[in-house]
Design an enzyme around this catalytic site. Structure first.
Site, PDB file in Angstrom:
ATOM      1  N   CYS A 260       0.801  -1.228   0.000  1.00 40.93           N
ATOM      2  CA  CYS A 260       0.000   0.000   0.000  1.00 40.93           C
ATOM      3  C   CYS A 260       0.832   1.275   0.000  1.00 40.93           C
ATOM      4  CB  CYS A 260      -0.937  -0.005   1.209  1.00 40.93           C
ATOM      5  SG  CYS A 260      -2.077  -1.405   1.244  1.00 40.93           S
ATOM      6  N   HIS A 339      12.388   1.094   5.296  1.00 44.82           N
ATOM      7  CA  HIS A 339      12.177  -0.318   4.943  1.00 44.82           C
ATOM      8  C   HIS A 339      12.689  -1.195   6.083  1.00 44.82           C
ATOM      9  CE1 HIS A 339      11.669  -3.921   2.645  1.00 44.82           C
ATOM     10  NE2 HIS A 339      11.465  -3.282   1.507  1.00 44.82           N
ATOM     11  N   HIS A 433      -2.263  19.823   6.530  1.00 37.12           N
ATOM     12  CA  HIS A 433      -3.150  18.752   6.089  1.00 37.12           C
ATOM     13  C   HIS A 433      -2.443  17.403   6.199  1.00 37.12           C
ATOM     14  CE1 HIS A 433      -5.639  21.981   4.533  1.00 37.12           C
ATOM     15  NE2 HIS A 433      -4.603  22.423   3.850  1.00 37.12           N
ATOM     16  N   HIS A 437      -2.685   6.908   5.223  1.00 34.21           N
ATOM     17  CA  HIS A 437      -3.254   5.777   4.494  1.00 34.21           C
ATOM     18  C   HIS A 437      -4.444   5.180   5.232  1.00 34.21           C
ATOM     19  CE1 HIS A 437      -3.827   2.061   2.449  1.00 34.21           C
ATOM     20  NE2 HIS A 437      -3.236   1.312   3.363  1.00 34.21           N
ATOM     21  N   HIS A 466     -14.399   5.391   4.880  1.00 36.69           N
ATOM     22  CA  HIS A 466     -15.846   5.182   4.920  1.00 36.69           C
ATOM     23  C   HIS A 466     -16.447   5.138   3.521  1.00 36.69           C
ATOM     24  CE1 HIS A 466     -20.102   6.435   5.329  1.00 36.69           C
ATOM     25  NE2 HIS A 466     -20.062   5.736   6.447  1.00 36.69           N
ATOM     26  N   ASN A 470     -10.434   0.669   1.725  1.00 36.83           N
ATOM     27  CA  ASN A 470      -8.976   0.679   1.581  1.00 36.83           C
ATOM     28  C   ASN A 470      -8.649   0.422   0.110  1.00 36.83           C
ATOM     29  OD1 ASN A 470      -6.231   0.189   1.536  1.00 36.83           O
ATOM     30  ND2 ASN A 470      -6.217  -1.086   3.369  1.00 36.83           N
TER      31      ASN A 470
END
Length: 538
Positions: A260, A339, A433, A437, A466, A470
């Site tokens: 993702c 990572h 802002h 994720h 919502h 995802n």
């Protein structure tokens, strides 16, 4: 159990419904579920990651130290002379040693030219598009469970588990799933269905992007596509090049299996390519094939992705042309990548494999939140020195060094943990802002608590989860689209995109708004429902 160990867990009372058999038939039954929480990583900051962040800062900040010194020296020398004496001295020096003056001017011009030519070109985000699937692909949570039941692929225990997950996920009743999952009881994880879904979302997003920007497909010099699960041959990037008949010398890249957070990785790759190829446009496409990863077995850890992942795709147009300064929406300021793949637990926490029945799926480890917290700690600690105000950096770094040197010792010299908590930087002073994720409600809750963010800061992430679920690597762009639809982005605002995924990876991108973004008149996935948001999620 020690207090600090208890703090790592949270308890939840789960309603199991009415007992149908046994001595307790007809009675409500409950159970207590104990879970690991996201580590309070701001209370255990590792000094080496702070040093890494300052290392990045110092590498690019040498001019901040040398230029003021040169200005002070020059001002002191010139300040002692009047204007008349200054011009007289310059004329006399030029008359007696013209060769030295010309050499100095040439050296100055050469140095300035070399400096400006060696500076990294600014990377501009011209515009982006997020694909909104057709209304017939929309499913509510109840419909989702009913479709799973009608497919005949799941037993009652698996259906009840998925229902509990979906109902507590933070996902609403208007998300999208592929048509093959709605209308077919056969295997949907086929190359044909995967290509059909990928073509729908990718071409839909790119059509919107080209229409919004007025850029022709043949103008694009760099193409980067990421899709973690579905990687056919020819590649997804080749599918796009073939569909739009792009030019033959385009630099194309296809990233697979990166989870993702691949959206930010793709932007980082596009940035590096643009730096080496001036005067170019780059398009970054981020998506995931939901149907191709649909799991049909009984393992609970592999059923979880079915409940969260939904259709979506984003297409982003980047440019390194200086003349695009006036039309760009955002300028890329920082990318920090972390990572944790060297650690075996991190490597296997999100793992694609086959179950005992040979059904392919994505296995989610029960340690995911804990592992994700460690990656997040590393990433935001490295990012801090690059973005935090100087006052916050001084307070944070001073208290951190103090704890490192003196916090672990009692007065009698014995080692112990310090009772004084470190100063937690206020990231709200660095960003206006936040695009975190939209993985799940639980993860967003823990992140909000640990980063001390307000409900307003998390609004875009929660509403995206919502409304669209995802959508993997494209979710951070749906969140930015939400902010634009709400007209929240003003000139000079900084946007923090934070994403994490398999590997285990955590990546951050920081954008600076170039102008006030007004509510779009078309081509925004939120336009048909933005007035209904935010909604209450209680």
């Amino acid at each position: 159990m020690a207090n600090n160990e208890r703090d790592m867990f949270s308890a939840e009372i789960v309603n199991r419904g009415i007992e149908s058999t046994g001595p307790n038939a007809g009675s409500l039954t409950f159970s207590v579920r104990v879970r690991k929480r996201l580590p309070d990583f701001l209370q255990s900051v590792n000094l080496k990651y702070v040093k890494l962040g300052y290392h990045y800062l110092i590498n690019h900040g040498v001019y901040l130290f040398t230029i003021p010194i040169l200005v002070v020296v020059f001002s002191a020398e010139v300040g002692s002379l009047s204007r008349k004496d200054l011009w007289k001295k310059l004329w006399e020096d030029a008359t007696y040693d013209l060769a030295s003056v010309l050499s100095s001017i040439a050296l100055l011009l050469f140095t300035l030219t070399l400096y400006f030519m060696s500076r990294p070109r600014p990377i501009y985000l011209i515009d982006f598009a997020c694909y909104q699937p057709h209304h017939e692909l929309k499913v509510s949570r109840e419909q989702f469970i009913e479709l799973a039941r009608k497919s005949g692929k799941f037993d009652e225990e698996s259906l009840n588990f998925q229902k509990r997950i979906v109902m507590s996920s933070g996902i609403g009743d208007e998300t999208y799933i592929p048509k093959s999952l709605i209308s077919s009881t056969e295997n949907t994880a086929t190359m044909k269905e995967g290509r059909a879904e990928a073509s729908m979302v990718m071409f839909g997003a790119l059509d919107e992007l080209f229409e919004k920007t007025g850029i022709r497909p043949k103008d694009v010099g760099v193409l980067v596509v990421n899709c973690s699960i579905f990687n056919p041959t020819p590649s997804l990037s080749a599918m796009i090049i073939n569909h739009y008949k792009m030019r033959g010398n385009i630099l194309s890249y296809n990233l697979g299996g990166m989870g993702c957070s691949a959206g930010i990785i793709s932007v980082d790759l596009a940035r590096d390519i643009l730096q080496a190829n001036p005067g170019n446009y780059a398009v970054v496409v981020s998506t995931e094939a939901v149907g191709f990863n649909w799991y049909q077995g009984k393992q609970r850890s592999m059923l979880i992705p079915n409940c969260f992942f939904r259709m979506g795709c984003s297409a982003v147009l980047l440019s390194n042309r200086r003349r695009d300064y006036t039309r760009a929406k955002y300028r890329l300021e920082h990318i920090v990548r972390t990572h944790k793949g060297a650690d075996d637990r991190s490597f296997r926490c999100v793992y694609q494999e086959e179950d005992e029945q040979k059904f392919k799926g994505l296995k989610i480890s029960k340690d995911l939140i804990e592992i994700g917290g460690e990656a997040l700690k590393t990433n935001i600690t490295t990012l801090g020195p690059l973005v935090l105000p100087f006052s916050e950096q001084i307070l944070f770094f001073t208290t951190l060094v103090w704890r490192h040197l003196f916090g672990g010792k009692k007065s009698d010299g014995n080692s112990t943990s310090s009772s004084k908590k470190p100063y937690i930087p206020n990231y709200k002073l660095a960003f206006e802002h936040f695009c975190v994720h939209a993985a799940s409600k639980q993860i967003l809750d823990e992140l909000q608590k640990n980063l001390e963010l307000s409900d307003k800061n998390m609004e875009a992430s929660r509403m995206t989860l919502h409304r669209f679920g995802n959508t993997s690597s494209s979710s951070i762009w749906y969140e930015l689209a939400y902010m634009e639809a709400k007209e929240k982005v003003k000139r000079g605002d900084r946007v923090w995109q934070l994403a994490f995924g398999s590997g285990f990876k955590c990546n951050s991108a920081v954008w600076r708004s170039m102008r006030r973004v007004t509510k779009p008149s078309s081509r925004n996935p939120w336009l048909d429902c933005v007035n209904n948001y935010p909604v209450s999620l209680n």
